[in-house]
Design an enzyme around this catalytic site. Sequence first.
Site, PDB file in Angstrom:
ATOM      1  N   THR A  21       3.583   9.988  -7.585  1.00  5.61           N
ATOM      2  CA  THR A  21       2.748   8.855  -7.970  1.00  5.61           C
ATOM      3  C   THR A  21       1.272   9.229  -8.070  1.00  5.61           C
ATOM      4  O   THR A  21       0.532   8.638  -8.844  1.00  5.61           O
ATOM      5  CB  THR A  21       2.937   7.703  -6.953  1.00  5.61           C
ATOM      6  OG1 THR A  21       4.310   7.310  -6.956  1.00  5.61           O
ATOM      7  CG2 THR A  21       2.087   6.494  -7.308  1.00  5.61           C
ATOM      8  N   SER A  68       9.472  12.389  -6.829  1.00  2.00           N
ATOM      9  CA  SER A  68      10.101  13.012  -5.657  1.00  2.00           C
ATOM     10  C   SER A  68      11.436  12.376  -5.299  1.00  2.00           C
ATOM     11  O   SER A  68      12.194  12.947  -4.504  1.00  2.00           O
ATOM     12  CB  SER A  68       9.160  12.962  -4.446  1.00  2.00           C
ATOM     13  OG  SER A  68       9.134  11.680  -3.855  1.00  2.00           O
ATOM     14  N   SER A  69      11.766  11.229  -5.883  1.00  2.00           N
ATOM     15  CA  SER A  69      13.098  10.663  -5.635  1.00  2.00           C
ATOM     16  C   SER A  69      14.188  11.552  -6.215  1.00  2.00           C
ATOM     17  O   SER A  69      15.360  11.419  -5.846  1.00  2.00           O
ATOM     18  CB  SER A  69      13.203   9.256  -6.234  1.00  2.00           C
ATOM     19  OG  SER A  69      13.076   9.299  -7.648  1.00  2.00           O
ATOM     20  N   THR A 101       5.864  10.061  -2.421  1.00  2.00           N
ATOM     21  CA  THR A 101       6.094   9.581  -1.058  1.00  2.00           C
ATOM     22  C   THR A 101       7.564   9.307  -0.747  1.00  2.00           C
ATOM     23  O   THR A 101       7.939   9.222   0.422  1.00  2.00           O
ATOM     24  CB  THR A 101       5.274   8.305  -0.790  1.00  2.00           C
ATOM     25  OG1 THR A 101       5.629   7.300  -1.745  1.00  2.00           O
ATOM     26  CG2 THR A 101       3.780   8.596  -0.878  1.00  2.00           C
ATOM     27  N   ASP A 102       8.418   9.170  -1.782  1.00  2.00           N
ATOM     28  CA  ASP A 102       9.809   8.798  -1.525  1.00  2.00           C
ATOM     29  C   ASP A 102      10.516   9.781  -0.602  1.00  2.00           C
ATOM     30  O   ASP A 102      11.277   9.372   0.289  1.00  2.00           O
ATOM     31  CB  ASP A 102      10.585   8.708  -2.839  1.00  2.00           C
ATOM     32  CG  ASP A 102      10.357   7.387  -3.560  1.00  2.00           C
ATOM     33  OD1 ASP A 102       9.505   6.603  -3.111  1.00  2.00           O
ATOM     34  OD2 ASP A 102      11.040   7.146  -4.582  1.00  2.00           O
TER      35      ASP A 102
END
Length: 348
Positions: A21, A68-69, A101-102
């Site tokens: 993000t 990052s997911s 951040t995921d």
Amino acid sequence: MTTAETSTDTPHIVICTTGGTITASTTPEGAVVAGDSDPATQAMLDELRAVLPEQIRVSARAVIDADSSTFGPAEWDLLVDAVADVLSDPGVSGVVVTHGTDTLEETAMALDLHHDDPRPVAITGAQRPADHPEADGPANLLDAVLLAADPVSRDLGVLVVLGRAILQARGVRKWHTTDPVAFARNSPEHPVEDLPPELERPTLPGRARFADTRVDVIACPPGADAVAVRASVDAGSRGLILEGSGSGNLPPLVADAVAQLADDRPDIVMVVSSRVPRGEATPAYGGRGGGAELANRGVLSSGYLRSGQARVLLAALLSVADQAPADDAAAAVATEIRRSWPKYHLYS
């Protein structure tokens, strides 16, 4: 990458970028999209250099460019290798990893288990995309670089830096989907004079290869049966993280399957965690599915780690154990991991 020596008065910080993000953009329809972030990364670096103290030098290295997911064991391997390679240059003072951040908590754990260098590694990201009118990425990146350049951060291992919070990697967990203070650390309170034992940060005796080791996380809500446990075993899982309730208790049907598995497959390591956001998972309760009964079967407790980081730790220990002499039977390897588990997880 430069190989010039850098004095402590002129620190050189290398930023390893992975997308996320912090460099994402928003479509006309309102969807946030990560990837293809080169222009945003360059703009971020230009803005950073404009506000950094002159004596701090930064350079960037693109490692991954994605949301990052989508990250998993293969990406943890890439990042562990990338950080180690950057730190092979003695002229580098510290590393910053920009990350979505995921799945940041898993990457932080993977890095920290391998990070035996005194130089700091700071992981940061953002909750708002780069084109948001109140983007939080630039401030987070500045904080992370300043932290990585500060000698006070040496010997603290991997640090998570978001929303003005600075957290050690082990026990950290994303606690909010949108708040700029995205992460909290699950740990007990300790007075200053009684420093927690996890500050010793034991690192692995070898290099784990996460992509080669399957460990599954299984949600075990009230009334759950053994279907997911059996499916994971059939798929070749070497370890199971069982996310139970309370301080680490399992529903009866899952507990029965775990007991049978402990007898039939001692080579499979099982760890019970908790769906409760804070506090310690401990073998406290007796009875069918209680943590104490599970412990009697050789099931481990995750302590203050939650499922994501417990999975990373177990996969790392299994992978490193696989590099031991070939005559070590799988059941013996599992026994050794059960013995060494408290050394590595938070607050043994």
